[in-house]
Motif scaffolding. Sequence first.
Motif, PDB file in Angstrom:
ATOM      1  N   ILE A  70       7.936  -8.738 -10.973  1.00 17.40           N
ATOM      2  CA  ILE A  70       7.499  -8.573  -9.586  1.00 17.40           C
ATOM      3  C   ILE A  70       8.628  -7.986  -8.762  1.00 17.40           C
ATOM      4  O   ILE A  70       8.443  -7.095  -7.948  1.00 17.40           O
ATOM      5  CB  ILE A  70       7.028  -9.929  -9.021  1.00 17.40           C
ATOM      6  CG1 ILE A  70       5.729 -10.334  -9.699  1.00 17.40           C
ATOM      7  CG2 ILE A  70       6.806  -9.848  -7.518  1.00 17.40           C
ATOM      8  CD1 ILE A  70       5.303 -11.746  -9.414  1.00 17.40           C
ATOM      9  N   THR A  72       8.785  -4.399  -9.382  1.00 17.70           N
ATOM     10  CA  THR A  72       7.662  -3.605  -8.921  1.00 17.70           C
ATOM     11  C   THR A  72       7.599  -3.523  -7.403  1.00 17.70           C
ATOM     12  O   THR A  72       7.339  -2.476  -6.833  1.00 17.70           O
ATOM     13  CB  THR A  72       6.349  -4.196  -9.449  1.00 17.70           C
ATOM     14  OG1 THR A  72       6.514  -4.473 -10.838  1.00 17.70           O
ATOM     15  CG2 THR A  72       5.209  -3.222  -9.258  1.00 17.70           C
ATOM     16  N   PHE A  73       7.831  -4.652  -6.768  1.00 17.41           N
ATOM     17  CA  PHE A  73       7.727  -4.665  -5.312  1.00 17.41           C
ATOM     18  C   PHE A  73       9.096  -4.778  -4.682  1.00 17.41           C
ATOM     19  O   PHE A  73       9.988  -5.426  -5.225  1.00 17.41           O
ATOM     20  CB  PHE A  73       6.855  -5.843  -4.857  1.00 17.41           C
ATOM     21  CG  PHE A  73       5.469  -5.811  -5.421  1.00 17.41           C
ATOM     22  CD1 PHE A  73       4.537  -4.920  -4.938  1.00 17.41           C
ATOM     23  CD2 PHE A  73       5.105  -6.662  -6.453  1.00 17.41           C
ATOM     24  CE1 PHE A  73       3.252  -4.890  -5.451  1.00 17.41           C
ATOM     25  CE2 PHE A  73       3.840  -6.630  -6.970  1.00 17.41           C
ATOM     26  CZ  PHE A  73       2.906  -5.746  -6.475  1.00 17.41           C
ATOM     27  N   LEU A  82       1.235  -9.766  -3.027  1.00 16.15           N
ATOM     28  CA  LEU A  82       0.343 -10.127  -4.127  1.00 16.15           C
ATOM     29  C   LEU A  82      -1.045 -10.522  -3.632  1.00 16.15           C
ATOM     30  O   LEU A  82      -1.615 -11.491  -4.089  1.00 16.15           O
ATOM     31  CB  LEU A  82       0.950 -11.280  -4.925  1.00 16.15           C
ATOM     32  CG  LEU A  82       2.274 -10.974  -5.594  1.00 16.15           C
ATOM     33  CD1 LEU A  82       2.836 -12.229  -6.230  1.00 16.15           C
ATOM     34  CD2 LEU A  82       2.107  -9.898  -6.642  1.00 16.15           C
ATOM     35  N   THR A  83      -1.528  -9.773  -2.671  1.00 19.99           N
ATOM     36  CA  THR A  83      -2.877 -10.119  -2.198  1.00 19.99           C
ATOM     37  C   THR A  83      -3.808  -8.920  -2.302  1.00 19.99           C
ATOM     38  O   THR A  83      -4.721  -8.761  -1.526  1.00 19.99           O
ATOM     39  CB  THR A  83      -2.835 -10.581  -0.732  1.00 19.99           C
ATOM     40  OG1 THR A  83      -2.174  -9.565   0.020  1.00 19.99           O
ATOM     41  CG2 THR A  83      -2.137 -11.883  -0.565  1.00 19.99           C
ATOM     42  N   ASN A  84      -3.568  -8.095  -3.280  1.00 28.25           N
ATOM     43  CA  ASN A  84      -4.422  -6.916  -3.422  1.00 28.25           C
ATOM     44  C   ASN A  84      -5.721  -7.200  -4.142  1.00 28.25           C
ATOM     45  O   ASN A  84      -6.701  -6.508  -3.956  1.00 28.25           O
ATOM     46  CB  ASN A  84      -3.671  -5.817  -4.167  1.00 28.25           C
ATOM     47  CG  ASN A  84      -2.537  -5.280  -3.325  1.00 28.25           C
ATOM     48  OD1 ASN A  84      -2.695  -5.110  -2.127  1.00 28.25           O
ATOM     49  ND2 ASN A  84      -1.386  -5.059  -3.937  1.00 28.25           N
ATOM     50  N   LEU A  85      -5.690  -8.201  -4.977  1.00 31.98           N
ATOM     51  CA  LEU A  85      -6.905  -8.525  -5.716  1.00 31.98           C
ATOM     52  C   LEU A  85      -7.733  -9.495  -4.897  1.00 31.98           C
ATOM     53  O   LEU A  85      -7.457 -10.688  -4.844  1.00 31.98           O
ATOM     54  CB  LEU A  85      -6.545  -9.168  -7.052  1.00 31.98           C
ATOM     55  CG  LEU A  85      -6.078  -8.200  -8.127  1.00 31.98           C
ATOM     56  CD1 LEU A  85      -5.450  -8.962  -9.259  1.00 31.98           C
ATOM     57  CD2 LEU A  85      -7.236  -7.382  -8.625  1.00 31.98           C
ATOM     58  N   LYS A  86      -8.693  -8.956  -4.231  1.00 36.26           N
ATOM     59  CA  LYS A  86      -9.552  -9.837  -3.448  1.00 36.26           C
ATOM     60  C   LYS A  86     -10.897  -9.162  -3.250  1.00 36.26           C
ATOM     61  O   LYS A  86     -11.066  -7.990  -3.548  1.00 36.26           O
ATOM     62  CB  LYS A  86      -8.908 -10.138  -2.102  1.00 36.26           C
ATOM     63  CG  LYS A  86      -8.708  -8.896  -1.257  1.00 36.26           C
ATOM     64  CD  LYS A  86      -8.026  -9.243   0.033  1.00 36.26           C
ATOM     65  CE  LYS A  86      -7.620  -7.971   0.756  1.00 36.26           C
ATOM     66  NZ  LYS A  86      -6.727  -8.233   1.845  1.00 36.26           N
ATOM     67  N   ASP A  87     -11.843  -9.941  -2.757  1.00 38.92           N
ATOM     68  CA  ASP A  87     -13.152  -9.358  -2.465  1.00 38.92           C
ATOM     69  C   ASP A  87     -13.472  -9.570  -1.001  1.00 38.92           C
ATOM     70  O   ASP A  87     -13.247 -10.634  -0.475  1.00 38.92           O
ATOM     71  CB  ASP A  87     -14.236 -10.017  -3.316  1.00 38.92           C
ATOM     72  CG  ASP A  87     -14.157  -9.545  -4.745  1.00 38.92           C
ATOM     73  OD1 ASP A  87     -14.159  -8.325  -4.938  1.00 38.92           O
ATOM     74  OD2 ASP A  87     -14.052 -10.387  -5.639  1.00 38.92           O
TER      75      ASP A  87
END
Lengths: 673, 209, 473, 304
Positions: free
Chosen positions: B192, B195-196, B204-209
Amino acid sequence: MSLSVCIVLITILFVLFVSFSKEAWSGSIALGAVLVNTGISSWVAVNAVIGHSYLEIINGGPVFGDIPIRVDALSGWFILMMNFTVLTGILYGRRYMKLYENKSGMISLHFASYIINHTSMIGIFIVQNSLAFLYIWEIMALSSFIMVIFEYKNPETLKAGLNFLIQSHICILLLTIGLIWVSSHTDSYDFNSISTYSASVSSAISLVLYLCFFIGFAIKAGFVPFHTWLPYAHPVAPAHVSGVMSGVMIKLGIFGILRMLILVNQNYLIIGYIILIVSLISGVYGVALAIVQHNLKKLLAYHSIENIGIIGIAIGIGAIGIGTKNPFLAFAGFAGALLHTLNHSLFKSLLFYEAGTIYQTIHTLNIDSMGGLIKKMPQTAILFIIAAMAICGLPPFNGFISEFLIYLGLFEGVHSGSLSITTVFILLIAGLALIGGLALLCFTKAFGIIFLGQARSHFDNEINESEPSKLFPGYLIVLFILIIGLFPQWFIRLLINPVSEFTSGITDGFPALKIISNLQSISLVAWVFLLAIASIWTIKRFVLRNKRMVITPTWSCGYSEANSKMQYTASSYVRSYRKLIGPFLIMNKKEGEIKGVFSSPIHSQTHPYDKVEAIFIDFPLKIMNKMMARVRFIQNGNMRHYILYGVVFITIIVFISLLSGVAAYLFNLIKQM
Amino acid sequence: MTNILLIAFAISLIYMGIANRLSTYINILAVQGIILFGVSFIELIQINTINLIFILFETIVFKTIAIPLFLNYVIKKNKIVREAEPFLPDFLSVVIITCIILGSFILSNIITGVHIQKMFFLVAISALLSGLFIIITRKKVVTHIMGYLVIENGVFILSLSTGNKMTMLVNTGITLDIFVSVLVLGVFVNRIGNTFEEMNVDNLTNLKD
Amino acid sequence: MFGYYLIIAFFVGIVSMLNRNRVVRILLLGLFLAIQTAITIYAYFHLNESNTIYFKFDALGVIFMCVLTLLSYTTIYHSFIYLQHRKDSSRSQSIYFAALIILIIVMTCAYLASHLGIMWVFIELTTLSVAVLIYHERTPLSLEATWKYVFICSIGITITFIGIILLSIAIQETEITNFSFKAIPDQLLHVSASWLKMIFLFMIVGFCTKMGLFPMHTAAIDAHTVAPPPISAFISTTLMNVGFISIFRTYSMFAHTSILPWMNMILFLCGLISIIVSAAYLLKVNHLKRMSAYSSIEHMGIAAIGIASGGIGYFAAIFHMILHSLVKASVFYQIDQFHRNFRTYMINETGNYFKRNLPGAMVFLLLLIAITAMPPSGLFVTEFWIFKALFTSGHFFILVLALFFLSIAMYSLAKNFLYILFNQTKNLLPAEEKPNPTETYSQYILLALVVYLGINPPAGMINLIKDAVINLP
Amino acid sequence: MPGLVFILIIITSFFFTGIVIRTKSIFSGRKGPGIFQPMKDIWRLLQKENVYSQTSSFIFKIAPDIYFASVLIAIMLIPFGTQKGIFSFDGDFVFFAYILAVGKFFSIIGALDTGNSFEGMGASREALYSFLAEPAFFILMGSLALLTGYTSFGDIFNGIHFGSYISYAIGTLASFVLILIAMIENSRMPVDDPKTHLELTMIHEVMVLDNSGFDLGLILHATNLKFAMYGAIIANLFLTPGREWYFSIPIFIGVQILFAVVVGTLESFIARFRMSHNPQFIFTITSISLLIFFAVLLILGKYF
């Protein structure tokens, strides 16, 4: 080899055959399959209708248990009806589909579904094991779904297909609840356990059980307010599929309602009233909305709702007849229901086929852009008008016969029933008359605007009468329409056995005989009517034989340059009607405003929308969507929250457990005090 | 003596609540390891020797030395210089951790009918909840691992209160598990970090709906 | 026997990590599959024999072991295709397959573990080994997902461990400290209800992370999103089965205590909320893999409800998990092919799959039927049983709610699948490669199996499942 | 002799419209044409050649024939006091209504066949009003069926007289409804004005704008027949049973003449409604027939 195994094997064989053959052949193969299956099942069905029912028990393995196959007279009647329409459907459909060959890639799938659909419908009529029934029911729904989305290139089709799929799923869910209900109490999947179970519980519980089945089947049948899938699915499907769907598939719902009426032992009077009220609403609402439709197939779809309403009224009369132990009511009601089921399947499929022919000729279903087709397609026009008159219930066609039976039952009930029956029946009489009048309005509009007058718009391609092989199924149907209309007494004899399935306790032969003699008179009058027309025609020819016939332009009340735009359109034809029933409609208008001195062309569009759908479907869905959006905070991407859910869950449960302990303690304390 | 050590452990929890620097966290973790060593030494002196040695080894070698060193390495490698960056003010953190301890106290008093040492229970539950609290309120990914370690410490204390009836093999498995998971987590922290830019959970909040 | 299996299989795993040669890799994988198949067959014929103290070939484990072995074949096959098309380096392929082998071994162990602690250990190991696989694509997103998955699973498994410790505290009084599933239930009879509740709660919430049940379902969804499709298939099926087994075993342990109604309530709650949440997200979701993941959550909810409603529900829940594994695996295999066709998982950027890849599209169409539990999908039968169990146990309200939300889920799935298959409104780039029909055969086989098992399950399978639920009330 | 009433109706139809016109003339202070003048007009028309529109098809040619035939068949169902009609069976009035509907169906599509905007308008109105009037007739017959316990014209009119005097009151109400229905069916005042000269306000007349010669003659005489037919139904309400034919026939003729005079009077003193008000008016008949139904319930003591 047993019957059912035989049919299933044939079906599988033909489906494989269709899947691996050339597209051009698939229609003929499907025809072959339908013929074979029709032959086998009709043989059994005819035997059943004349009184030799068929019974077979298949061992369905550990999941299904024993699967009883019972073909009684009721099943037999429905199978015969269904076979005929499916047969004409494929006869018509394989010509209809020629236009799509090598274009869509779905032809084989389509015809395979058609075969499966036919077999599954046979199965629905004869299989009497809950789980197997649900299986077959859903296979039927899925195969028809595949057929509906044949023209998948159109987004409307997909939408309608989805709607159809969901609603038939809801239908099967309700049936599932009902069947689970019974099987969890009796531990048997046999349909007979439904009657043993319902006999063992109070009538109120039976009523709820029946309502559960009723609503499930009503979705399939298209009773208001469960009809909303129907006006979407029918217009988008290929014509023969619409014909089969409207002619037969929605009758599966009727079959289910009738079957459960036999099986569920209950207070027939109350259920009769319920069915009558729902049916009356369906009938009036269906036709009331049919009139304002601009899309021909949608119009026909709403008419199916109306006719289902009429069938429902007949069933209700029959149920009340059983409830009051009145054999005449029971006979007239159920015979009317069964006959109207057959009749509707005949004329409605015919109407859909002809609508398909029109669609393939001019590539639109908008009534307002048609006109004058009778001169280009006279045979189609004749087929259409016969079906239209039959659906309006006009003599000497078949629609009248079944409606007449229903009227007979109603008038009988009016003078022989209790006050409440009398009152309800007089309302039904008025309602049925109203439905008849509205149907007249609707089909004069449909026929008049489509076929008569001048063409309302220009079509690039040449308009020709369709080829004989496409007209042939129509003539076949017309033959039956006329036979039923002109010799109704024959058909009533056939109905005695199916009806006695319901009325076994109360009917002996006499009401049938009475009705048969009545129908003989009708047959006579109908013939006299035809004779009268013929003789007047002959007299006219005779009188005019020496006179010249003058052909001039239409007298247009002083306008010198009358043109086709001046004709009455479908919208203007029903405008005053639309104003009258305005409160029951939603008309979506799209109107441009005239701007400037030299204005550009503006357009005005109106789209009728179903108010019942808006209230019962759209509004709850909107609320549900809102509620669902509330839930969607959970997957928010924030891992800290994810962990929190677990912690909060544990905390809440612990607290509730603790609090319930405290509450119990306090409760005890109060109790002690 | 055990009780004093346990109280010290609880104090370390409060201290963790207000600590700002990452190195402080690591130090606290090391201290907690030592405290656990003490407690387990006192409590488990009578069980079989191999088991005892193993557990002592775990507390000293893993908890006190290896993991803090590893974390230090991770922090150095990723050049994490910023503070712990809690979402909540320090003051509130202390209040909440105090509340947690208080709540655990009440809870340990409510629970009856089972033979348990209440002090162990109290501290274990507090550690557990404090660990969760740290995970929930801190922004840095590394602090999450530290929170996780605090939870593990709580679990360790809880298991001590049973007098450790687990068999040797199971115990080994569990210990290895914790160790490996920390290692894996550490590896991912490194990733991490590569990468960031910021090792913030906000990344780390890109995976969401 | 089981010991030999472990040793050889681990050895194969390690060798395949070091190996860089393609042929050797294939041979090693073949060897591994042979071993796996052998142990499965052995287990089936040596039912209820315990080889070591910690493992036992009990019915429940063997059932899911069979599913795992079956899916191992397909997953390895599709992994090959997947890796081939990604043109991954030999090294990363080696790591991939080594991790896969280890994962399969670890899952086998978790299925067969007859000791609570051992099961716990192996469940934690599944998390770690699958993390490597999830991270295979090495993108920032996969990093995020892996981090979340590992972390939340670790937390979850710790919560479970707390439950286990509380359990050991509880049964300390009875002076017997055997932690095998066989021995625990008898000792629990003397424990007070409030303790039992607490233990059960902690253990269930922990295991929920693995099974993908509310409240800890969140990590599994993210893991599905980024993992290579064959691995997503594993996460969604066999790995969730691990969670299911652990919950089922936990439930069985407590089933004879006084808290049974309360446990049912908890499971109802978890199951129902899972269904609701998945239905809510299915309405909105636009990522094909996430959609399938939510659908898995929904099915887990159904299975949980099945357990909770008791009676035939136990049987049906296990059956449901088996069939769901077969269906969901083929979904993800097909998604892999789909992705290669469109280069995206986003549903609204695709369409007209029917024309682009007919065999694959047919798979999707059949999968839609299968996954939404419409007949002739076998899932229909299991759902029917579960609903029946609900009805029999008198939970009519839950039944109606579940049916309602399942309908919503069905609507969403149908909508999205139909969009993918038939929508023509988008101007799409042509597919880069010609679709290969042979890739879909495995999916057809699995689907046929689903239908067949639903209609006519073999007696052996029924007996196994019956054996698995024999001890339940 | 079942054919008697048929012949009587045919005879009546010859002078019915004449009486109506004569009445109107007298009320408006004119002498007016002879009562057989309309028949003379029709006879002249029947001898003329037909003119057809280019737009129209065979539907247009056959529609008048079917229309006329349907009225003839309907007449055959009418009884004469105790005597049944030529055809009589249970539910024959249902057939009666539907056979008339057949005629209406064809007259409507015949109008649409010309492609004329005005005829379409007339067709639209005709269809609308007929569906509104339909329930009234059925409720009326239902009430009568309830009163007598029979379900055919013959039996009903046979049985209706055995009741008390109150049945005559019902007879009066029923004849009121029947008169109104007849006015609507034949497109007379107050729904439609046959004397209007503006196509926009016509209903029936505008539908036959394009018909000529023999066809027009058939249509016009069909109207006369229909009038006489409704008159016969009304007369049936008052034909007491047991009387010999030499009583019945004068009563019949008298009622017919009275009916014609009433029609003429109504047309003389009532103005035509606005088109948009017609539906309310027509629906009122349904309400009135419901009142009859309630009255019947009261008589039978079923409803307290």
